[in-house]
Enzyme design. Sequence first.
Site, PDB file in Angstrom:
ATOM      1  N   SER A   1       5.927  -3.585  -2.330  1.00 34.56           N
ATOM      2  CA  SER A   1       5.719  -4.977  -2.754  1.00 34.56           C
ATOM      3  C   SER A   1       5.028  -5.021  -4.107  1.00 34.56           C
ATOM      4  O   SER A   1       4.493  -4.030  -4.590  1.00 34.56           O
ATOM      5  CB  SER A   1       4.879  -5.730  -1.711  1.00 34.56           C
ATOM      6  OG  SER A   1       3.692  -5.022  -1.460  1.00 34.56           O
ATOM      7  N   ASP A   2       5.065  -6.208  -4.688  1.00 35.29           N
ATOM      8  CA  ASP A   2       4.378  -6.409  -5.965  1.00 35.29           C
ATOM      9  C   ASP A   2       4.010  -7.886  -6.087  1.00 35.29           C
ATOM     10  O   ASP A   2       4.663  -8.748  -5.484  1.00 35.29           O
ATOM     11  CB  ASP A   2       5.260  -5.999  -7.143  1.00 35.29           C
ATOM     12  CG  ASP A   2       4.446  -5.898  -8.425  1.00 35.29           C
ATOM     13  OD1 ASP A   2       3.697  -4.913  -8.567  1.00 35.29           O
ATOM     14  OD2 ASP A   2       4.533  -6.808  -9.270  1.00 35.29           O
ATOM     15  N   THR A   3       2.973  -8.155  -6.855  1.00 39.10           N
ATOM     16  CA  THR A   3       2.515  -9.532  -7.053  1.00 39.10           C
ATOM     17  C   THR A   3       2.169  -9.761  -8.518  1.00 39.10           C
ATOM     18  O   THR A   3       1.566  -8.894  -9.154  1.00 39.10           O
ATOM     19  CB  THR A   3       1.262  -9.827  -6.193  1.00 39.10           C
ATOM     20  OG1 THR A   3       1.568  -9.608  -4.824  1.00 39.10           O
ATOM     21  CG2 THR A   3       0.795 -11.275  -6.374  1.00 39.10           C
TER      22      THR A   3
END
Length: 206
Positions: free
Chosen positions: A84-86
């Site tokens: 995941s990434d934000t």
Amino acid sequence: MEPAESPFRIILGSSSIARRKILAEMGYEFALMSADIDEKSIRTEKPEELVMALAKAKADAIVSKLQTSDDQKKDVIPSILIASDTVVVYDGTIREKPSSEEEARQFIKDYSGKHAATLSSVFVTNLKTGFTKVDCDKAEIYFHEIPDDVVEKLIEEGLVLRVAGALIIEHPLVAPYVKNLMGTSDSVMGLPKALTEKLLKEAVNS
């Protein structure tokens, strides 16, 4: 899918404490691996595309590590990898982890009395079938005025230097100044539960 009964082993491809906490809250047991990619080498102007491209790059790097490791368990127990990434979007600009204390300070001061959005991607891979899927979730945060002394305490403590946009809404110093949240706190923290659950089920059934 109940984790205790699942024939699947989950790998969380992240070193984020917040993501670890969220996945544990969802009731899953999991192993941890970090991708160690050069995130700055992946660029696109659209935040949705960026977070999904970064999550894919992290997944690819971890798959590559697994293929060269001596981990025999992966041949016995099919594994699901979650990457995941934000990013934070403020005034149309993408914000990643601050590069300095000064940048982190400016980021937080900008949010005072205004609003920002977060985009968090989830990329799942079924390491046995090769199935992959990625999607992202958006949240918007509206802030009260944040006092300068609160900003300085956050900078001094240092946690904000390690997160996208220097934004930690669940932090005890920040939470009182969150006026309104459109979306979920887990999405802001980097692992939207509903989306993760949905993609996990799809990966398991692939």
